[in-house]
Design an enzyme around this catalytic site. Structure first.
Site, PDB file in Angstrom:
ATOM      1  N   LYS A  49       0.854  -1.199   0.000  1.00  0.00           N
ATOM      2  CA  LYS A  49       0.000   0.000   0.000  1.00  0.00           C
ATOM      3  C   LYS A  49       0.886   1.244   0.000  1.00  0.00           C
ATOM      4  O   LYS A  49       2.093   1.170   0.224  1.00  0.00           O
ATOM      5  CB  LYS A  49      -0.930  -0.015   1.206  1.00  0.00           C
ATOM      6  N   TYR A 269      16.545  30.144   7.285  1.00  0.00           N
ATOM      7  CA  TYR A 269      15.367  30.849   7.819  1.00  0.00           C
ATOM      8  C   TYR A 269      15.437  30.996   9.336  1.00  0.00           C
ATOM      9  O   TYR A 269      15.840  30.058  10.041  1.00  0.00           O
ATOM     10  CB  TYR A 269      14.091  30.065   7.488  1.00  0.00           C
TER      11      TYR A 269
HETATM   12  C1  LIG Z   1      -3.987  -4.571   8.321  1.00  0.00           C
HETATM   13  C2  LIG Z   1      -2.531  -4.373   8.049  1.00  0.00           C
HETATM   14  N1  LIG Z   1      -1.772  -5.449   7.766  1.00  0.00           N
HETATM   15  C3  LIG Z   1      -0.439  -5.333   7.524  1.00  0.00           C
HETATM   16  C4  LIG Z   1       0.180  -4.107   7.563  1.00  0.00           C
HETATM   17  C5  LIG Z   1       1.667  -4.013   7.332  1.00  0.00           C
HETATM   18  O1  LIG Z   1       2.292  -3.561   8.510  1.00  0.00           O
HETATM   19  P1  LIG Z   1       3.877  -3.414   8.600  1.00  0.00           P
HETATM   20  O2  LIG Z   1       4.249  -2.362   7.634  1.00  0.00           O
HETATM   21  O3  LIG Z   1       4.115  -3.003  10.024  1.00  0.00           O
HETATM   22  O4  LIG Z   1       4.464  -4.735   8.260  1.00  0.00           O
HETATM   23  C6  LIG Z   1      -0.576  -2.959   7.846  1.00  0.00           C
HETATM   24  C7  LIG Z   1       0.094  -1.646   7.902  1.00  0.00           C
HETATM   25  O5  LIG Z   1      -0.352  -0.675   8.401  1.00  0.00           O
HETATM   26  C8  LIG Z   1      -1.967  -3.104   8.101  1.00  0.00           C
HETATM   27  O6  LIG Z   1      -2.727  -2.048   8.375  1.00  0.00           O
END
Ligand SMILES: Cc1ncc(COP(=O)(O)O)c(C=O)c1O
Length: 380
Positions: A49, A269
């Site tokens: 994601k 700045y």
């Molecule tokens: C439901 C879920 N699964 C897996 C993950 C992956 O987590 P990580 O990046 O800590 O491995 C996330 C990340 O926010 C998540 O929301």
């Protein structure tokens, strides 16, 4: 390849951007394999994601799919649609946020698996699934985080009806740990036992509880598959212990200008830094608009050759100033690169200086950074 001014590689396009983010796909694949071996016989999915935490979901996912990963998680429908065109049909894409009202048919059209988080999503998906003669989905249950997923009461109601009661073909039961980066935290065991009991009630579906940090709790947390994101990208899943994963990003920014300054000269700045002695300063083309966070003001550092360079004053939108007094003057010249993230000063180190977490350092790295990929098929 050296370009005509001898300043860098043509492939970096650094003449245009000033900031280059090099992503090591071989390292990401190696991290995935490390995790997969650790959790076997459980499977290892990949969380890509937020554009694979800013590193490029299509490049990262293609490399992981070639290495054998078959299940990918994104957060949103748009991320899923974009990824569908990259990955072979043998790879499944699950969308963690599930459908908003009215978007369910898009999931069907693009062959995406929604994660259903609340009763309204389940009811809508059940209706669409009935019309299509059955559709896949994953069920998210809340075991202690109060963020997404069915509450215990909502789950009990669904479980009473039984998993076979609707046209939804349940593919998996998932939940998410709130404190997995703190192994002794009592919520870990509590979430585990709640999840295990929900799995028993819901008919032996494939189950998944652990993301990156949960993988490094004990084996009970692995269930049937794990869902790492951060660990793939080199973030330490258990802060305070040696990181078992490879660093996979290098960030470098180009020097625009070098100047000699007197004692008492203020920098940047707010005149927020004042030179205590005469020195040499290099202004580098990276700023908070590139994701080099403003909270690194006065605290961050870069590297030129073997020398660490203190970051002086405030990070501005497009520029930062480093103290290059101690650096080799033949290296500290306009057009040269200052290393901002590397094996020595990685994502977690920058996060500590910025008062944040590695996740935010990576996902903040802006579109303006030119991304260069190495690893299969390019050499690193
Ligand atoms: C439901 C879920 N699964 C897996 C993950 C992956 O987590 P990580 O990046 O800590 O491995 C996330 C990340 O926010 C998540 O929301």
């Amino acid at each position: 390849m050296i370009n005509k001014r001898g300043l860098g590689t043509v492939g970096d396009r650094a003449d245009h951007t000033g900031t280059v983010l090099r992503v090591d796909l071989t390292g990401i694949v190696a991290n995935w394999r490390t995790l997969a071996v650790r959790v076997a016989p459980a499977d290892c999915a990949a969380v890509v994601k937020a554009d694979a935490y800013g590193l490029g979901a299509s490049q990262v996912s293609a490399a992981l799919a070639a290495a054998g990963c078959r299940l990918f998680f994104v957060a949103t429908l748009d991320e899923g649609i974009a990824l569908r065109s990259t990955l072979p049909a043998s790879c499944q894409i699950a969308v963690l946020n599930g459908p908003f009202p009215g978007s369910a048919e898009e999931f069907v059209f693009h062959g995406l698996i929604p994660v259903l988080n609340e009763p309204g999503q389940i009811a809508d998906w059940a209706e669409i699934a009935r019309r299509h003669g059955g559709l896949a989905a994953m069920l998210h249950v809340d075991t202690g985080m109060a963020r997404l997923g069915l509450t215990a009461r909502e789950f009990a109601r669904l479980a009473e009806q039984g998993p076979q009661q609707s046209a939804i073909r349940w593919r998996a039961l998932i939940s998410h740990l709130a404190c997995a980066d703190q192994p002794p935290h009592p919520l870990n065991d509590l979430q585990h036992s709640r999840f295990a009991s929900m799995c028993r009630r819901f008919g032996g579906l494939p189950a998944s509880l652990a993301a990156s940090s949960g993988i490094f709790l004990d084996r009970r947390f692995h269930f049937d598959f794990v869902r790492p994101g951060a660990a793939l990208y080199g973030i330490n899943p258990q802060p305070g212990t040696p990181n078992p994963l490879r660093q996979v990003v290098r960030l470098k920014g180009r020097i625009l200008q070098v100047r000699e300054v007197e004692r008492g000269q203020s920098v940047g700045y707010g005149a927020a830094h004042v030179m205590e002695r005469p020195g040499r300063l290099a202004t580098v083309a990276v700023g908070y608009a590139d994701g080099w966070l403003r909270s690194l003001s006065h605290r961050g550092s870069g590297r030129l050759g073997a020398k660490r360079l203190p970051l002086l004053g405030r990070v501005s939108m497009d520029l930062v100033v480093f103290d290059v007094t101690a650096a080799d003057p033949s290296l500290a010249r306009p057009g040269a690169f200052v290393e901002l993230l590397d094996d020595d000063y990685g994502v977690d180190a920058a996060a500590a200086d910025a008062g944040t977490i590695g996740y935010e350092i990576l996902t903040a790295l802006g579109r303006r950074c030119h991304r260069a990929y190495c690893g299969a098929p390019e050499p690193c």
